[in-house]
Each structure stands twice: as C-alpha cells, then as structure tokens.
Write a protein that holds these residues in place. Sequence first.
Motif, PDB file in Angstrom:
ATOM      1  N   LYS A  87       0.835  -1.201   0.000  1.00 44.93           N
ATOM      2  CA  LYS A  87       0.000   0.000   0.000  1.00 44.93           C
ATOM      3  C   LYS A  87       0.869   1.251   0.000  1.00 44.93           C
ATOM      4  N   VAL A 103       0.480   4.987   1.002  1.00 43.65           N
ATOM      5  CA  VAL A 103      -0.435   5.909   1.682  1.00 43.65           C
ATOM      6  C   VAL A 103      -0.495   7.261   0.991  1.00 43.65           C
ATOM      7  N   ASN A 104       0.549   7.619   0.253  1.00 42.10           N
ATOM      8  CA  ASN A 104       0.540   8.905  -0.440  1.00 42.10           C
ATOM      9  C   ASN A 104      -0.517   8.935  -1.543  1.00 42.10           C
ATOM     10  N   PHE A 105      -0.825   7.776  -2.132  1.00 41.80           N
ATOM     11  CA  PHE A 105      -1.880   7.727  -3.136  1.00 41.80           C
ATOM     12  C   PHE A 105      -3.229   8.073  -2.508  1.00 41.80           C
ATOM     13  N   ASP A 106      -3.484   7.599  -1.301  1.00 44.37           N
ATOM     14  CA  ASP A 106      -4.747   7.883  -0.612  1.00 44.37           C
ATOM     15  C   ASP A 106      -4.914   9.373  -0.341  1.00 44.37           C
ATOM     16  N   GLN A 107      -3.809  10.080  -0.215  1.00 46.84           N
ATOM     17  CA  GLN A 107      -3.848  11.499   0.124  1.00 46.84           C
ATOM     18  C   GLN A 107      -3.963  12.412  -1.093  1.00 46.84           C
ATOM     19  N   THR A 108      -3.930  11.854  -2.301  1.00 41.54           N
ATOM     20  CA  THR A 108      -4.025  12.684  -3.500  1.00 41.54           C
ATOM     21  C   THR A 108      -5.465  13.144  -3.724  1.00 41.54           C
ATOM     22  N   LYS A 154      -9.234  13.936  -5.366  1.00 38.86           N
ATOM     23  CA  LYS A 154     -10.193  13.022  -5.984  1.00 38.86           C
ATOM     24  C   LYS A 154     -10.102  13.041  -7.509  1.00 38.86           C
ATOM     25  N   THR A 172       4.072   2.090  -7.362  1.00 43.92           N
ATOM     26  CA  THR A 172       2.610   2.078  -7.296  1.00 43.92           C
ATOM     27  C   THR A 172       2.050   2.888  -8.456  1.00 43.92           C
ATOM     28  N   LYS A 178      -7.844   7.763  -9.692  1.00 40.91           N
ATOM     29  CA  LYS A 178      -9.110   7.900  -8.969  1.00 40.91           C
ATOM     30  C   LYS A 178     -10.246   8.332  -9.894  1.00 40.91           C
ATOM     31  N   SER A 186      -5.664   1.137  -7.534  1.00 32.70           N
ATOM     32  CA  SER A 186      -4.214   1.131  -7.683  1.00 32.70           C
ATOM     33  C   SER A 186      -3.673  -0.285  -7.630  1.00 32.70           C
TER      34      SER A 186
END
Length: 264
Positions: free
Chosen positions: A39, A41-46, A48, A104, A108, A181
């Motif tokens: 995983k 985590v930086n992808f989750d913070q990008t 929408k 990764t 989105k 992802s």
Amino acid sequence: MKKFILFSIILSALTSTIISCGSPPKKETDSSSTTPTVKDVNFDQTPKNTTLYVGVQTRWEGGTELVAQGNCTALTTDTPEAGAKDCNILIPEGQLYYSDVIITLGSKTADFCSIVSFTAYSYRRSKVDDYVPPGSTEKIKCASDADAKANIGCWGGAGPLIYSDFPKTVGQYFIMATGLSTSITIPAANTKRYGSNRATTNTLVDRTVDNDDYVADTMSDYYITCRDIWAQPIYQFKLTIKDEDTQGTENMPARNQIEDWQGF
C-alpha cells in the motif's frame, strides 16, 4: 499520436494482463490479481481528480518498513495527450541497492482512465556467445537475436527482475474496474547479485554507443500510462529512477560507492 505500448484486453478476466513493447517478441499472458501487494499511503492522500499516480517506495531487504522516495501526479485539470511527462525519483545509492523498489500506479478517475499500463526499464547486455551474466558462473549465448530472446541473462534492468519470461513479457496493465491502484515490486539488486544499481537506474545519457555490458540502442524506460476505453493514451509518465551519491562536505567530497550509469 505516438503509440507507446501495444496490447489487447481480456475483458472477461478483469485482471491485469501482461503486455509487450519494443523489439522483443510480443506475448500476452494472464497475471495475478491487481490487488496492491504494497500500500502507498501517499496515493490515498491525493485529490479526488487524480487521473494518474506514480509512487516509488523502498523496503530494505529483510525488512518490513516502507520508505517513500517520491511520487508524481496528473490531475483532470492537466492538459491531456501532451506526451510523456518526466517523473524523476532520487534514491540514496546504498538504500537503492539493498532495497526492494515498489512502484505504485493508480487513478481515482475511472471515467477518464479506464486502464493503467506499465512498461519496465530494460536493456540488452551482450551480443556475444560466451557471456557470463552478473550473479552467474555459466556462459550463455547472446550473439543472435534468437538466442538473446531465449536467454533472460542477456538482458539487464528491472524487466528481467520483474518478469520471469522476459523479454517475452516486458510490462502489464490493470483495469480500473478491479481497483484504484496496484503495485509492482522490483527485488533488491543485492539479492540477485547484480553488482550495480543498473538494475533500476535508467539514467544512461548516450544510449547510441556500446559500453560495458550494454548494447547500443537497446535501452527502454519505465512508462506508466493512463488510457481510455479505446486504449488511447491520455496521460503518461516517463519514470526515471536515479541513485544519489554520497553528499560531501568541505572535508568529504561527494563520491560514488555503487556503480550506475555515471561516466558513460
């Protein structure tokens, strides 16, 4: 519009599928699930409206902790189909050599980006019939194109470390219907007795001449591409992984401890 990757889609499978590009023969094979193994985590913070994301992490061999090394993001507000954008990631050379490298890729915005594809960095090592690859003591034949295609040891870069049937397989894609992802892991160069950071660093400047363990005009870069439902490239990153030499002080000049493409 320049076509960077040739591939076809197995819609019934809804899994990532291996693709081919460049000079090696083209082969298509089902692969495992696109569920990320690591995983980011930086992808989750990008935002929408992230249309294409590329992130690079490392993990010391034998370790479990992930270290974020950098990422690049394209948004829906960016100009589409404008050619490949540079994504440069700098990693300390010792950490790079003794770590797995996790790339990764994600999006989105499935309405913009239905498919995300990946091409691995690679190059041909030799065109002789008594070549001994790094980490081996056995001679292999690399002189003819047919022999080179049959011997993975004739090739260098990340491709042979990721795909066991390289150069028949040089990349893969995943369909956004299976998730946002996925991650691709390049094993630590040290575990493969690679002997240099050429396993991951696609930083050779002059690619038109032969040099030590490199055949002219055979290097391919990392490409990560967002495609629509017609397989048209919409956004694309050319990923370059660089190794950072020791940062010197007044009494300790910068120095290169692990070979890459510096000086060629």
